[in-house]
Design an enzyme around this catalytic site. Sequence first.
Site, PDB file in Angstrom:
ATOM      1  N   LYS A  22      45.011  43.847  49.798  1.00  0.00           N
ATOM      2  CA  LYS A  22      43.808  44.227  49.037  1.00  0.00           C
ATOM      3  C   LYS A  22      43.683  43.406  47.753  1.00  0.00           C
ATOM      4  O   LYS A  22      42.625  42.855  47.458  1.00  0.00           O
ATOM      5  CB  LYS A  22      43.880  45.718  48.682  1.00  0.00           C
ATOM      6  CG  LYS A  22      42.874  46.154  47.637  1.00  0.00           C
ATOM      7  CD  LYS A  22      42.914  47.647  47.354  1.00  0.00           C
ATOM      8  CE  LYS A  22      43.944  48.095  46.346  1.00  0.00           C
ATOM      9  NZ  LYS A  22      43.613  47.829  44.928  1.00  0.00           N
ATOM     10  N   ASN A  23      44.777  43.348  46.981  1.00  0.00           N
ATOM     11  CA  ASN A  23      44.669  42.724  45.664  1.00  0.00           C
ATOM     12  C   ASN A  23      44.659  41.195  45.717  1.00  0.00           C
ATOM     13  O   ASN A  23      44.589  40.536  44.671  1.00  0.00           O
ATOM     14  CB  ASN A  23      45.782  43.239  44.740  1.00  0.00           C
ATOM     15  CG  ASN A  23      45.547  44.691  44.370  1.00  0.00           C
ATOM     16  OD1 ASN A  23      44.444  45.214  44.555  1.00  0.00           O
ATOM     17  ND2 ASN A  23      46.577  45.352  43.852  1.00  0.00           N
ATOM     18  N   ARG A  92      37.806  49.167  39.675  1.00  0.00           N
ATOM     19  CA  ARG A  92      37.980  48.361  38.467  1.00  0.00           C
ATOM     20  C   ARG A  92      37.998  46.866  38.766  1.00  0.00           C
ATOM     21  O   ARG A  92      37.642  46.049  37.913  1.00  0.00           O
ATOM     22  CB  ARG A  92      39.305  48.704  37.802  1.00  0.00           C
ATOM     23  CG  ARG A  92      39.496  50.141  37.457  1.00  0.00           C
ATOM     24  CD  ARG A  92      40.857  50.335  36.885  1.00  0.00           C
ATOM     25  NE  ARG A  92      41.071  49.436  35.765  1.00  0.00           N
ATOM     26  CZ  ARG A  92      40.675  49.682  34.531  1.00  0.00           C
ATOM     27  NH1 ARG A  92      40.066  50.790  34.257  1.00  0.00           N
ATOM     28  NH2 ARG A  92      40.893  48.818  33.565  1.00  0.00           N
ATOM     29  N   CYS A 116      41.437  55.246  33.719  1.00  0.00           N
ATOM     30  CA  CYS A 116      41.496  55.734  35.097  1.00  0.00           C
ATOM     31  C   CYS A 116      42.745  56.593  35.258  1.00  0.00           C
ATOM     32  O   CYS A 116      43.470  56.828  34.290  1.00  0.00           O
ATOM     33  CB  CYS A 116      41.466  54.592  36.101  1.00  0.00           C
ATOM     34  SG  CYS A 116      43.010  53.750  36.274  1.00  0.00           S
ATOM     35  N   ARG A 121      44.119  51.197  30.682  1.00  0.00           N
ATOM     36  CA  ARG A 121      43.752  49.950  31.347  1.00  0.00           C
ATOM     37  C   ARG A 121      42.608  49.177  30.682  1.00  0.00           C
ATOM     38  O   ARG A 121      41.530  48.999  31.267  1.00  0.00           O
ATOM     39  CB  ARG A 121      43.448  50.206  32.829  1.00  0.00           C
ATOM     40  CG  ARG A 121      44.636  50.821  33.548  1.00  0.00           C
ATOM     41  CD  ARG A 121      44.411  50.950  35.015  1.00  0.00           C
ATOM     42  NE  ARG A 121      44.490  49.682  35.718  1.00  0.00           N
ATOM     43  CZ  ARG A 121      44.203  49.537  36.998  1.00  0.00           C
ATOM     44  NH1 ARG A 121      43.800  50.566  37.699  1.00  0.00           N
ATOM     45  NH2 ARG A 121      44.305  48.361  37.590  1.00  0.00           N
ATOM     46  N   ASP A 311      53.124  49.375  41.789  1.00  0.00           N
ATOM     47  CA  ASP A 311      52.362  49.930  42.920  1.00  0.00           C
ATOM     48  C   ASP A 311      53.273  50.526  44.005  1.00  0.00           C
ATOM     49  O   ASP A 311      52.775  51.067  44.998  1.00  0.00           O
ATOM     50  CB  ASP A 311      51.456  48.851  43.540  1.00  0.00           C
ATOM     51  CG  ASP A 311      50.304  48.481  42.617  1.00  0.00           C
ATOM     52  OD1 ASP A 311      50.033  49.237  41.670  1.00  0.00           O
ATOM     53  OD2 ASP A 311      49.685  47.414  42.840  1.00  0.00           O
ATOM     54  N   ILE A 333      54.726  49.594  33.184  1.00  0.00           N
ATOM     55  CA  ILE A 333      53.437  48.878  33.253  1.00  0.00           C
ATOM     56  C   ILE A 333      52.273  49.769  32.821  1.00  0.00           C
ATOM     57  O   ILE A 333      51.442  49.359  32.007  1.00  0.00           O
ATOM     58  CB  ILE A 333      53.173  48.320  34.679  1.00  0.00           C
ATOM     59  CG1 ILE A 333      54.371  47.498  35.182  1.00  0.00           C
ATOM     60  CG2 ILE A 333      51.887  47.490  34.714  1.00  0.00           C
ATOM     61  CD1 ILE A 333      54.625  46.198  34.487  1.00  0.00           C
ATOM     62  N   ARG A 405      41.077  53.499  50.033  1.00  0.00           N
ATOM     63  CA  ARG A 405      40.799  52.326  49.200  1.00  0.00           C
ATOM     64  C   ARG A 405      41.784  51.209  49.511  1.00  0.00           C
ATOM     65  O   ARG A 405      41.466  50.028  49.292  1.00  0.00           O
ATOM     66  CB  ARG A 405      40.904  52.681  47.720  1.00  0.00           C
ATOM     67  CG  ARG A 405      39.787  53.593  47.245  1.00  0.00           C
ATOM     68  CD  ARG A 405      39.821  53.719  45.756  1.00  0.00           C
ATOM     69  NE  ARG A 405      40.051  52.417  45.167  1.00  0.00           N
ATOM     70  CZ  ARG A 405      40.751  52.182  44.060  1.00  0.00           C
ATOM     71  NH1 ARG A 405      41.267  53.184  43.401  1.00  0.00           N
ATOM     72  NH2 ARG A 405      40.918  50.967  43.611  1.00  0.00           N
TER      73      ARG A 405
HETATM   74  N1  EPU Z   1      46.552  45.100  29.926  1.00  0.00           N
HETATM   75  C1  EPU Z   1      46.030  45.141  28.649  1.00  0.00           C
HETATM   76  N2  EPU Z   1      44.879  44.455  28.403  1.00  0.00           N
HETATM   77  C2  EPU Z   1      44.235  43.743  29.376  1.00  0.00           C
HETATM   78  C3  EPU Z   1      44.774  43.708  30.675  1.00  0.00           C
HETATM   79  C4  EPU Z   1      45.950  44.391  30.921  1.00  0.00           C
HETATM   80  O1  EPU Z   1      46.592  45.767  27.755  1.00  0.00           O
HETATM   81  O2  EPU Z   1      43.190  43.144  29.085  1.00  0.00           O
HETATM   82  C5  EPU Z   1      47.795  45.831  30.214  1.00  0.00           C
HETATM   83  C6  EPU Z   1      47.549  46.994  31.186  1.00  0.00           C
HETATM   84  O3  EPU Z   1      47.100  48.143  30.533  1.00  0.00           O
HETATM   85  C7  EPU Z   1      48.904  47.146  31.817  1.00  0.00           C
HETATM   86  C8  EPU Z   1      49.427  45.705  31.897  1.00  0.00           C
HETATM   87  O4  EPU Z   1      48.667  44.970  30.933  1.00  0.00           O
HETATM   88  O5  EPU Z   1      49.747  47.872  30.961  1.00  0.00           O
HETATM   89  C9  EPU Z   1      49.292  45.018  33.233  1.00  0.00           C
HETATM   90  O6  EPU Z   1      47.995  45.264  33.774  1.00  0.00           O
HETATM   91  P1  EPU Z   1      47.270  44.222  34.717  1.00  0.00           P
HETATM   92  O7  EPU Z   1      46.127  43.622  33.972  1.00  0.00           O
HETATM   93  O8  EPU Z   1      48.250  43.295  35.325  1.00  0.00           O
HETATM   94  O9  EPU Z   1      46.672  45.177  35.843  1.00  0.00           O
HETATM   95  P2  EPU Z   1      45.355  44.905  36.661  1.00  0.00           P
HETATM   96  O10 EPU Z   1      45.151  43.452  36.787  1.00  0.00           O
HETATM   97  O11 EPU Z   1      44.261  45.745  36.126  1.00  0.00           O
HETATM   98  C10 EPU Z   1      46.463  44.729  39.018  1.00  0.00           C
HETATM   99  C11 EPU Z   1      46.315  45.440  40.334  1.00  0.00           C
HETATM  100  C12 EPU Z   1      46.884  46.842  40.222  1.00  0.00           C
HETATM  101  C13 EPU Z   1      48.352  46.739  39.830  1.00  0.00           C
HETATM  102  C14 EPU Z   1      48.493  45.933  38.524  1.00  0.00           C
HETATM  103  C15 EPU Z   1      49.923  45.680  38.113  1.00  0.00           C
HETATM  104  C16 EPU Z   1      44.346  44.371  41.241  1.00  0.00           C
HETATM  105  C17 EPU Z   1      42.929  44.486  41.668  1.00  0.00           C
HETATM  106  N3  EPU Z   1      44.911  45.461  40.699  1.00  0.00           N
HETATM  107  O12 EPU Z   1      45.735  45.507  38.069  1.00  0.00           O
HETATM  108  O13 EPU Z   1      46.776  47.449  41.509  1.00  0.00           O
HETATM  109  O14 EPU Z   1      48.898  48.008  39.645  1.00  0.00           O
HETATM  110  O15 EPU Z   1      47.855  44.647  38.671  1.00  0.00           O
HETATM  111  O16 EPU Z   1      50.613  44.999  39.107  1.00  0.00           O
HETATM  112  O17 EPU Z   1      44.951  43.336  41.425  1.00  0.00           O
HETATM  113  C18 EPU Z   1      46.591  49.207  43.073  1.00  0.00           C
HETATM  114  O18 EPU Z   1      46.427  48.354  43.953  1.00  0.00           O
HETATM  115  O19 EPU Z   1      46.783  50.428  43.334  1.00  0.00           O
HETATM  116  C19 EPU Z   1      46.562  48.792  41.662  1.00  0.00           C
HETATM  117  C20 EPU Z   1      46.390  49.661  40.670  1.00  0.00           C
END
Ligand code: EPU
Length: 426
Positions: A22-23, A92, A116, A121, A311, A333, A405
């Site tokens: 998915k991701n 998201r 969420c 996030r 995850d 995380i 999802r």
């Molecule tokens: N963070 C910030 N500011 C930002 C972006 C991230 O503070 O602008 C923080 C987040 O709050 C978190 C950390 O950085 O503490 C890492 O977050 P990340 O940005 O890597 O998460 P994401 O990109 O929103 C993706 C996956 C998630 C997965 C996370 C961590 C996708 C679409 N989603 O989310 O997947 O948990 O990376 O590996 O790629 C899931 O599939 O169930 C899922 C939640």
Amino acid sequence: MEKLIIDGGIPLRGELRISGAKNAALPLIAATLLAPGEHVLKNVPDLRDTRTFLKLMENLGISWQYDGHILKVDATHLNFSEASYELVKTMRASVLVLGPLLARLGKAKVSLPGGCAIGERPIDFHIKGFEQMGVNIKLEQGYVDAEVYESMQGTHIYFDIPSVTGTENIIMAATLAQGTTTIKNAAKEPEVGNLIDMLQGMGAKIEGKNSDTLIVHGVEKLQPANCTIIPERIETGTYLIAAGATGGEVTITDCQPAHLPALLEKLRFAGFVVEQNADSIYLNAGKISENGGAIRSTDIKTMPYPGYPTDLQAQFMALMTLADGVSVVNETIFENRFMHVAELRRMGARIQIDGHSAVVKGKGISGLIGAPVMSTDLRASSSLVIAGLAASGRTTISRIYHLERGYEKLVDKLSNLGARVWKEQE
Ligand code: EPU
């Protein structure tokens, strides 16, 4: 709304094919926006999130055909640059259109996702990165309203924490920017690597794949892509843990064992036989019963890749409720990723939360009892499925749209492994 019913206590046995990730699929679909023409993506999982993303693409004016896991996207007519709150609040990952829209149209208006079920996030890293590249960003009425000043400029970007979608958004924008963009402390998740492969196939100039420093040299234009989505490592891990929790024996095929280094070691430590080949994994829980039926308590700490994935935290916690002693699950995380704890407790689990850690007092392999429980987010729900499969008696999981999802054909796949599981209307 549908609910999932599981009559637990049956060891999972047999062979299972893993779907596309998915991701990886979502950012790769977003990347098609970067070049007009017909793109072909293979091994695209048929999930609720995929369908939501395709709806978003349609809203932008993009046409697509999706058949047998092959997705053809014609990104020629990109005539709208807005992602509404209605779509972003359900998924998201919609923020992934920001980078490509800015690169191709010079403007984008995308709803802020808000918090969420797993934490706050924010997307401040994405926004700061785009501003450094010469984008004027206003936050108004819950939307990120972004417009490129004159042209997107390459720059140096440093992430305080490696962000997966933040890295993906900046890479996509940088492919068509003027000059070179360097991203330090970039995310190294395999899904980022899959996106880099696709972009390179489109003609992008990117160095540093799989490392925490990425260098993107902007090019004038890109060509349509032909790319295959990598196997879903979180689905792979979920079924391995489920097989272990039920005392089963499974072979998982069409997967990528190299993308699960931390989980495979943790499963071996917990006492399972785990053998890996290039694209398959065999797990046998038989040794556990030879050892008096005890799964060994095993601590985990979630970390960016290649550390233990957040995850797969909830699923491993479900496994540890069946272990022989105390284990500590440390979530680094996301600040609120323990929503499954209260539900697991309803099934008899003994878990105490202490800040970012959960202390799990394992009750042995027959420790859980089926109960009605509630899904709160995607991965929390899969931990309830694992608990339900291992528990004695019946478990009913409501609000299973969360599971849909991210898990393709969950009921069929579990049934093929011998589980007694079905859906009913709530
Ligand atoms: N963070 C910030 N500011 C930002 C972006 C991230 O503070 O602008 C923080 C987040 O709050 C978190 C950390 O950085 O503490 C890492 O977050 P990340 O940005 O890597 O998460 P994401 O990109 O929103 C993706 C996956 C998630 C997965 C996370 C961590 C996708 C679409 N989603 O989310 O997947 O948990 O990376 O590996 O790629 C899931 O599939 O169930 C899922 C939640």
